[in-house]
Each structure stands twice: as structure tokens, then as C-alpha cells.
Design an enzyme around this catalytic site. Structure first.
Site, PDB file in Angstrom:
ATOM      1  CE1 TYR A 272      46.727  31.321 -26.068  1.00  0.00           C
ATOM      2  CE2 TYR A 272      45.500  31.076 -28.105  1.00  0.00           C
ATOM      3  CZ  TYR A 272      46.157  31.878 -27.194  1.00  0.00           C
ATOM      4  OH  TYR A 272      46.239  33.224 -27.417  1.00  0.00           O
TER       5      TYR A 272
ATOM      6  CE1 TYR B 237      42.680  33.595 -36.460  1.00  0.00           C
ATOM      7  CE2 TYR B 237      44.480  34.093 -37.957  1.00  0.00           C
ATOM      8  CZ  TYR B 237      43.745  34.380 -36.822  1.00  0.00           C
ATOM      9  OH  TYR B 237      44.089  35.460 -36.045  1.00  0.00           O
TER      10      TYR B 237
ATOM     11  CG  ASN C 109      46.445  35.003 -24.486  1.00  0.00           C
ATOM     12  OD1 ASN C 109      47.317  34.437 -25.142  1.00  0.00           O
ATOM     13  ND2 ASN C 109      45.419  35.626 -25.037  1.00  0.00           N
ATOM     14  CD  GLU C 110      46.945  38.241 -27.773  1.00  0.00           C
ATOM     15  OE1 GLU C 110      45.708  38.265 -27.616  1.00  0.00           O
ATOM     16  OE2 GLU C 110      47.487  38.003 -28.854  1.00  0.00           O
TER      17      GLU C 110
ATOM     18  CD  GLU D 114      48.525  35.724 -31.151  1.00  0.00           C
ATOM     19  OE1 GLU D 114      47.849  36.619 -31.707  1.00  0.00           O
ATOM     20  OE2 GLU D 114      48.095  35.018 -30.221  1.00  0.00           O
TER      21      GLU D 114
ATOM     22  CD  GLU E 135      40.712  35.178 -32.307  1.00  0.00           C
ATOM     23  OE1 GLU E 135      41.314  34.245 -32.851  1.00  0.00           O
ATOM     24  OE2 GLU E 135      41.134  36.348 -32.268  1.00  0.00           O
TER      25      GLU E 135
END
Ligand SMILES: *[C@@H]1O[C@H](CO)[C@@H](O)[C@H](O)[C@H]1NC(C)=O
Length: 338
Positions: free
Chosen positions: A76, A327, A181-182, A262, A122
Site C-alpha cells: 500500500y 497479524y 480499495n475494497e 487477500e 486498519e
């Protein structure tokens, strides 16, 4: 002597010409595959964000990803970090995006680039700069709104020209670039906005790069997230029936490669909850199935790292995240192989 020099010059020119034309990347819609340098190509990618580690660790983390057998990274761009003050751009030190992409290229990776402008909740404010909040009377985010789009257009006219020479077809590592993005997860569902963005990307990057979108795996998400002229892909995690999962991508991309942008080997943490843990055998089972059926997959995250300062984001209902973005990824926050 003159003739010899000419002959030498011609040889040099030929070699250089070849170097330039050798690299090519695109989508073969008839054979349902990406094509790199004339051959079918399946990417096995991992997500890593340069801002989520000190620059001193870039090489170490990337080399560990290469050693794991990945051939691509997905990353990103955090707009807020580059334009902390409106109109003043910082691409130095930890913000040296071009250096990070070139380092990945040197190690051998190709790159899937997600430039936003929004880049996931996030990260603080989804990656938007704080100063967009100064005047809330006229601005509307992620839709056809002139205050918002003036800021986005100016930023993209600074960022994308830096990316253009790094596109694979221009001799660099970047094979695909994401639009928004999404976006299907956002309530606005404004197709004029995503078309406008796509056109800015084309103006600044040229025609010779594959643009893409990615969305959660469901028809509503793809309906709002898909943009004409950008290749539709999906996101899904473990314990998914992959035959069923790709039904939705095929509704919007009837031909071309199957892509899971993803695939989750872990999950984010939220304040007050236990550290996320995902079963390794479940990850391996779904990953093996995707790899053996030729699916292009990006593992999100392969190295999560740290949300420094106050840059951690929140999940719906504003449940805050801690600074750790470990994560439960294959490479831990501390850089250890798990
Ligand atoms: C996955 O879904 C397909 C199509 O619905 C079905 O035929 C297949 O049996 C399913 N596989 C598993 C392991 O459940």
C-alpha cells in the site's frame, strides 16, 4: 577504425533495444492467465508495508519473503505519511517509496501496488491526510465531490509520475495497480467516482499497465467495487470452498486469471481481545488448493509489523487496534519466522 566503431555502436544499440522490449506483462483473457515476458505467469505474493517497520529492516524482511518462495509482493501507499502538510510532499527516509520498490525489484520480486487514495481502515483515517478534515461543510469522502477530488487529483499527479517509470512494461517491477480499495465495502457505491479515479490513473500511468480492483467475496461488494477497465478480483480466507468463492469473480471477470488479492494467514488485533491466532494446517490446506489450481494469490499480511505513533486504525464501531500489526503473519512483528 571508424567502421569498427560503427559496428560496435550498432551492437550496443541492439542490446539496449532488446533490454527495453524484453519486459512485458499483461492479461491473456483467452488462456485465463497473466502473461509475463511472453509466458503464463502465476503470482504467489505477500503483503508488506514499508511504513510499518524501520527502513533498516526493509531488506531483511524482503529477503525472508523471497526465501519463503514468493515471487511477488503487494504493498500500500499511505497518502497521509507523504503529505503531512497540505501541498508539501515527503518521500525521504522511511517514506522513500521508490527506493523500497527498487529494493524489492533487486531481490527479484514483481509488485502489486495499491495506491489508494483510501487504503483500509486498519490505518488511521484510512490513509487520508488529517487536513482533509479541516473543513467539513463541503467535503464528502470517496465520492464525486470537488473538494475531495481536488486533493486526490493533486496528490495523484505527484505520486503516479514517480510510479510510471517503475511499471513492468517500462522496465520496472510494478505489474498491476489497484483503483481505490475494497470500494464495494463503502456505502457510497459511486461509480462515477471510481471511473473518474481510473481515468486519472490512466492519464498519469499510460495505457500499458493492468489496473485492478479487489473486494470482499460477495455479489453486492463486486457490484459496487468493480470499475469498467479495471480487472475484478476477490478476497477470501481459510476454510473457503474455492470453486464457490471464484463464482463471484467470474460474474465480473468471466475471462482472465483467478485472483485472491487477500488471503488471510492471520487477523488483526483489537484492544482488549486476545492476540489473533489462525490454525496453520487450515491455512496450508486452502493455500495448497489455490496454488495447485493455478490461482494467483496474495497472502495478507506476510509481514505485518507495527503501527507507529498514532497511526493504528479501527474496525467498525470504532474498536481501536493496538500498535502491533503482527497479524499472526508468517513473519512476526519482531521479524522472526513463525
Ligand atoms: C465446493 O463447491 C462445489 C460447487 O458448489 C461442490 O461441487 C464441491 O463439492 C464443494 N467442495 C467441497 C469440498 O465441499
Amino acid at each position: 577504425m571508424y567502421q569498427q566503431l560503427c559496428a560496435l555502436l550498432i551492437i550496443i544499440l541492439c542490446i539496449c533495444g532488446q533490454c527495453q522490449s524484453e519486459q512485458s506483462f499483461g492479461i491473456d483473457f483467452d488462456r485465463n492467465t497473466f502473461v509475463k515476458d511472453g509466458k503464463p505467469f502465476q503470482y504467489i505474493s505477500g503483503s508488506i508495508h514499508m511504513y510499518r517497520m524501520p527502513r533498516e529492516y526493509w531488506n531483511d524482511r524482503l529477503e525472508k519473503m523471497w526465501a519463503a518462495g514468493l515471487n511477488a509482493i503487494q504493498t500500500y501507499v499511505f497518502w497521509d505519511q507523504h503529505e503531512l502538510v497540505e501541498g508539501v510532499y515527503n518521500f525521504d527516509d522511511t517514506n522513500d517509496l521508490v527506493a523500497f520498490l527498487q529494493l524489492a525489484q533487486k531481490i527479484g520480486f514483481v509488485i502489486i501496488l495499491r495506491v489508494g487514495p483510501y487504503i483500509c481502515g486498519e490505518h488511521e483515517f484510512g490513509g487520508f491526510p488529517w487536513w482533509l478534515l479541516r473543513d467539513l461543510t463541503d467535503i464528502q469522502f470517496r465520492r464525486m465531490n470537488s473538494v475531495y477530488l481536488n486533493a486526490v487529483t493533486r496528490w495523484m499527479s505527484v505520486l503516479l509520475p514517480k510510479i510510471r517509470p517503475l511499471l513492468y512494461n517500462n522496465g520496472g517491477p510494478v505489474i498491476t495497480v489497484q483503483v481505490e480499495n475494497e470500494y464495494g465495502s463503502y456505502k457510497a457505491c459511486d461509480h462515477d467516482y471510481t471511473s473518474y479515479l481510473r481515468d486519472i490513473f490512466r492519464q498519469n500511468l499510460g495505457d500499458n499497465v493492468a489496473l485492478f480492483t479487489t473486494d470482499c467475496n460477495g455479489p453486492h461488494y463486486l457490484e459496487c467495487g468493480t470499475t469498467k477497465g479495471a480487472y475484478s478480483t476477490v478476497n477470501f480466507g481459510i476454510k473457503t470452498n474455492i470453486t464457490e468463492a471464484f463464482r463471484y469473480q467470474r460474474m465480473y471477470a468471466p475471462h482472465g486469471p483467478l485472483v485472491n488479492s487477500e488471503f488471510y494467514p492471520g487477523w488483526l488485533d483489537l484492544w482488549g481481545n486476545n492476540h489473533a491466532k489462525v490454525s496453520t494446517s487450515d491455512i496450508i490446506e486452502t493455500l495448497d488448493e489455490m496454488l495447485s489450481t493455478g490461482v494467483n494469490v496474495n497472502i495478507y499480511m506476510f509481514f505485518g509489523g507495527t503501527n507507529f505513533g498514532f497511526t493504528s486504525g479501527a474496525d467498525p464501531d470504532y474498536q481501536p487496534q493496538p500498535t502491533s500489526y503482527d497479524y499472526d503473519a508468517p513473519i512476526s512483528e519482531a521479524g522472526d519466522i513463525t
